[in-house]
Design a protein around this motif. Sequence first.
Motif, short mmCIF file in Angstrom:
data_model
loop_
_atom_site.label_atom_id
_atom_site.label_comp_id
_atom_site.label_asym_id
_atom_site.label_seq_id
_atom_site.Cartn_x
_atom_site.Cartn_y
_atom_site.Cartn_z
N LEU B 70 12.30 -4.74 9.56
CA LEU B 70 12.72 -3.88 10.46
C LEU B 70 12.88 -2.58 10.20
N ILE B 71 13.15 -2.13 8.86
CA ILE B 71 13.37 -0.93 8.37
C ILE B 71 11.90 -0.25 8.15
N VAL B 72 10.93 -0.77 7.80
CA VAL B 72 9.99 -0.37 7.68
C VAL B 72 8.88 -0.07 8.91
N LEU B 73 9.17 -1.12 9.84
CA LEU B 73 8.63 -0.96 11.14
C LEU B 73 9.17 0.23 11.98
N LEU B 74 10.45 0.64 11.59
CA LEU B 74 11.09 1.57 12.49
C LEU B 74 10.52 2.87 11.68
N ALA B 75 10.43 2.73 10.24
CA ALA B 75 10.02 4.04 9.66
C ALA B 75 8.46 4.50 9.90
N GLY B 76 7.79 3.38 10.37
CA GLY B 76 6.47 3.64 10.70
C GLY B 76 6.51 4.34 12.25
N HIS B 78 8.82 6.15 13.47
CA HIS B 78 9.61 7.50 13.53
C HIS B 78 9.14 8.43 12.53
N LEU B 79 8.74 8.02 11.29
CA LEU B 79 8.47 8.96 10.15
C LEU B 79 6.86 8.90 10.00
N GLY B 80 6.04 7.97 10.61
CA GLY B 80 4.75 7.93 10.31
C GLY B 80 4.23 6.99 9.32
N ALA B 81 2.92 6.62 9.37
CA ALA B 81 2.55 5.50 8.61
C ALA B 81 2.54 5.89 6.95
N ARG B 82 2.25 7.09 6.60
CA ARG B 82 2.45 7.32 5.24
C ARG B 82 3.75 7.11 4.69
N HIS B 83 4.91 7.55 5.20
CA HIS B 83 6.13 7.40 4.68
C HIS B 83 6.71 5.88 4.62
N SER B 84 6.28 5.41 5.76
CA SER B 84 6.58 3.70 5.78
C SER B 84 5.84 3.07 4.82
N ILE B 85 4.51 3.59 4.37
CA ILE B 85 3.74 2.85 3.21
C ILE B 85 4.63 3.11 1.92
N LEU B 86 5.02 4.25 1.68
CA LEU B 86 5.90 4.92 0.49
C LEU B 86 7.11 3.83 0.54
N LEU B 87 7.86 3.67 1.43
CA LEU B 87 9.14 3.08 1.76
C LEU B 87 8.69 1.63 1.12
N ALA B 88 7.55 0.93 1.88
CA ALA B 88 7.17 -0.46 1.57
C ALA B 88 7.08 -0.74 0.21
N ALA B 89 6.56 -0.09 -0.58
CA ALA B 89 6.01 -0.08 -1.83
C ALA B 89 7.33 0.11 -2.72
N VAL B 90 8.33 0.90 -2.43
CA VAL B 90 9.38 1.17 -3.24
C VAL B 90 10.48 -0.10 -3.02
N SER B 113 3.38 -2.57 4.27
CA SER B 113 2.76 -1.41 4.93
C SER B 113 2.17 -1.54 5.87
N LEU B 114 1.36 -2.88 6.24
CA LEU B 114 0.74 -2.87 7.62
C LEU B 114 1.90 -3.10 8.62
N VAL B 115 2.76 -3.74 8.43
CA VAL B 115 4.09 -3.40 9.30
C VAL B 115 4.40 -2.08 9.86
N GLY B 116 4.56 -1.08 8.71
CA GLY B 116 4.76 0.20 8.86
C GLY B 116 3.50 0.86 9.80
N CYS B 117 2.35 0.61 9.37
CA CYS B 117 1.05 1.15 10.26
C CYS B 117 1.20 0.45 11.80
N LEU B 118 1.71 -0.69 11.75
CA LEU B 118 1.86 -1.29 13.38
C LEU B 118 2.84 -0.46 14.18
N GLY B 119 3.88 -0.03 13.31
CA GLY B 119 5.03 0.86 13.78
C GLY B 119 4.36 1.98 14.28
#
Lengths: 203, 213
Positions: B70-76, B78-90, B113-119
């Motif tokens: 959920l955190i990564v989805l919301l990050a995607g 509200h913060l965009g794909a690039r930041h959600s991918i960074l968050l996913a990896a960390v 990361s894909l979840v973040g991109c979906l977001g």
Amino acid sequence: MSELLALLGFTLAASLVSFFLFSEPNRLKAITALWLVVLIFSAPLMNTEVAGISYRLVTEEGDPHHGLPDIWDGEQVVCIHFPDNSTNAEYDDGLHHIDSNGTDFMTAAGANSTGACIGGFSGYENGLDLLLDATEQAGGTLEVVYSDSEWGIFVTSIGGFDPEAQWGNAYWSLYHGGAMSMVGIGDLALENDSVIVWRVDTW
Amino acid sequence: MPAYHVLDLSSSQMLMLNIALLALIGLGLLHGERRLEDGRRLALLGLLALFGIAGRVLLAPLPNIQPVTLIVLLAGMHLGARHSILLAAVIALGSNLILGHGIWTLYQALGWSLVGCLGALLASRQDSISTLLVAAALSGFLFDFVVSLSILHAVGPESLLPYLVAGLPYDLLHAAGNVTFAAWMGAPLAEMMRRHNLSELSLEAGEGVTSPA
């Protein structure tokens, strides 16, 4: 399956009650939490149902790993099958699959026997070492009792079941690679993908 | 001195303790975030990563239920794909340093990361709670499918279907957990992320958009 359907009916009814009992946004919170709790408690039931389907999808035959989860292919496995009429209370609902980290991740109710397979091991060269470590990973419920004589190691009891004490003419029999082992567990040299099976035979 | 380490907690007691700890960490996140100036996106990402790692580790006794998806989805969103991918990896690496690191870490990072991109794709519908709930449920299945592909390193493709079928109850739990987290934490997390989204702040201030992520 009937238990799952009953649980589904109960959850739907409880969701309906919650719908009228709560107003937004608490309504959504209450209903989602209810479904999550029910799903957590019904997970073992769902696992058993799904494991049977998954088992039937596995078609490989003629290999000692046949019927075992594919994630254990190429790795070492210990299986313990209890007799039909003397099963262990911990494993009487099917054949449990326990990973090398102790996670009991699947129970196959459709399997021909009850018991447990503990797998995902590698690097063991001696059968006894693998057996003791694997049964320890199962959480102590498959404790192995053995005697050491001049003839080598003889396993008398596994998981509290001692066939000779129970029936007189029975014993824990060792199979390796799909065939009865010609040597005892203490002298059994393992391959990288060895499957050791223990089941009760009579003489 | 008493040997407290001999006090063995049952698994349910340990889970209660973990949930209490996670609640404390969540409160810490809320408190820490309020002290940040608006627009401190990287600092917020650090707090979210900490919460995600703690959530995943502390809720490990529950089968496939954790707040990371959920955190990564919301990050995607509200913060965009690039930041959600960074968050996913960390979060994948950080939590696996405790839970166990291996080839699966790569697949988990990829899945999240894909979840973040979906977001990010759903960013235009970020205010719709129904969109969030549906996306949260789908994300559970998407993530689990990607991670399941890792078994192809060890077995042939013919084994994938039985493996996927055997994992369906866990996928369902993941989806249900995501929906529940969305219902309970979706609004405060979204609000937090909005406050630190530079592009939204720029729009509000009438400065125009610089970079969406």
